[in-house]
Scaffold this active site. Structure first.
Site, PDB file in Angstrom:
ATOM      1  N   LEU A   1       0.859  -1.174   0.000  1.00 25.65           N
ATOM      2  CA  LEU A   1       0.000   0.000   0.000  1.00 25.65           C
ATOM      3  C   LEU A   1       0.898   1.227   0.000  1.00 25.65           C
ATOM      4  O   LEU A   1       1.993   1.209   0.575  1.00 25.65           O
ATOM      5  CB  LEU A   1      -0.878   0.049   1.256  1.00 25.65           C
ATOM      6  N   ASP A   2       0.443   2.304  -0.646  1.00 22.75           N
ATOM      7  CA  ASP A   2       1.182   3.560  -0.578  1.00 22.75           C
ATOM      8  C   ASP A   2       1.352   3.976   0.876  1.00 22.75           C
ATOM      9  O   ASP A   2       0.502   3.672   1.726  1.00 22.75           O
ATOM     10  CB  ASP A   2       0.432   4.671  -1.319  1.00 22.75           C
ATOM     11  N   LYS A   3       2.400   4.689   1.162  1.00 19.27           N
ATOM     12  CA  LYS A   3       2.664   5.146   2.523  1.00 19.27           C
ATOM     13  C   LYS A   3       1.478   5.908   3.107  1.00 19.27           C
ATOM     14  O   LYS A   3       1.107   5.716   4.271  1.00 19.27           O
ATOM     15  CB  LYS A   3       3.913   6.035   2.533  1.00 19.27           C
TER      16      LYS A   3
ATOM     17  N   ARG B   1      -5.278   6.326  -7.656  1.00 17.88           N
ATOM     18  CA  ARG B   1      -4.967   7.761  -7.668  1.00 17.88           C
ATOM     19  C   ARG B   1      -4.884   8.302  -9.091  1.00 17.88           C
ATOM     20  O   ARG B   1      -5.411   9.378  -9.402  1.00 17.88           O
ATOM     21  CB  ARG B   1      -3.658   7.999  -6.911  1.00 17.88           C
TER      22      ARG B   1
END
Length: 238
Positions: free
Chosen positions: A51-53, A150
């Protein structure tokens, strides 16, 4: 940082990752990651996906090489169902649909772009709630490209709130939705009600052997609080 273990057994562990924590160590080892923290509890864990930070929510790690191989194959063959909830700017028309584009890394690096020569990507979405200026949207990713949700939101022209890469990075302020907002005299400036990427991985489903697994992680406290304020001050119109 605090994290919640949703499920654990001898083969894998499912964790609710907080926003602001890396899933795995970065190249420079500049900060601790969730994987590092899990190594303090388990003898070893294996990376299955990321997962993205800034994204909060569900992430799965294998606990043995065989399970790592099996889960990795399930993710790569799109046999895992992954659902996200995000707060976006504006309203999607139509309110439900599918986005399919090619995604590749920008020639200058640092972010991804939609491009016909990129790797195929597919995201389905459905608007759950509409507010003045914002929407709560459920996403299902059928492929696992970097920054997929995104960049697909950017493609639709309605970026996720506070996205610094694919949107303006503008935080959501209570003053922007509440009439007659007054900042406390003791406060030097207004604090955002949502100052980070408003994206949460809330559900994941897969079959391992003969067992069907389904896990959910409730929305993070900051997203819950933001939705409470939107429902209160931005009058739902759906």
């Amino acid at each position: 940082m605090q994290f919640e273990i949703i499920h654990e057994n001898e083969h894998f562990v499912v964790v609710n990752k907080p926003s602001g924590l890396l899933s795995v160590p970065d190249r420079t080892q500049s900060e601790s990651s969730l994987k590092d923290l899990l190594h303090q509890k388990y003898e070893t864990v294996y990376t299955v996906h990321r997962l993205d930070k800034a994204t909060s929510g569900l992430i799965v790690y294998a606990r043995d090489p065989e399970t790592h191989k099996t889960l990795s194959r399930l993710f790569e063959s799109r046999e895992v169902e992954k659902y996200y909830l995000g707060i976006i700017e504006g309203h999607l028309l139509p309110q439900e649909g599918i986005i399919e584009t090619g995604i590749m890394e920008h020639p200058a690096g640092g972010k991804m772009i939609n491009h016909a020569k990129g790797k195929p990507s597919k995201t389905s979405y459905r608007t759950e709630e509409i507010f003045k200026g914002y929407s709560l949207v459920r996403f299902r990713i059928h492929t696992g490209r970097t920054h997929q949700i995104r960049i697909h939101c950017q493609y639709l022209g309605h970026t996720i709130v506070a996205d610094p890469i694919y949107g303006g990075g503008k935080p959501l302020l209570l003053s922007s939705i509440k009439k007659k907002f007054n900042l406390s005299k003791k406060a030097p400036e207004e604090r955002p009600i949502m100052g980070r990427l408003a994206l949460h991985a809330y559900q994941i489903r897969f079959k391992l052997g003969e067992e069907d697994y389904s896990f959910e992680a409730s929305l993070s406290k900051d997203m819950q609080a933001t939705l409470t304020q939107l429902r209160k001050h931005a009058s739902q119109i759906i």
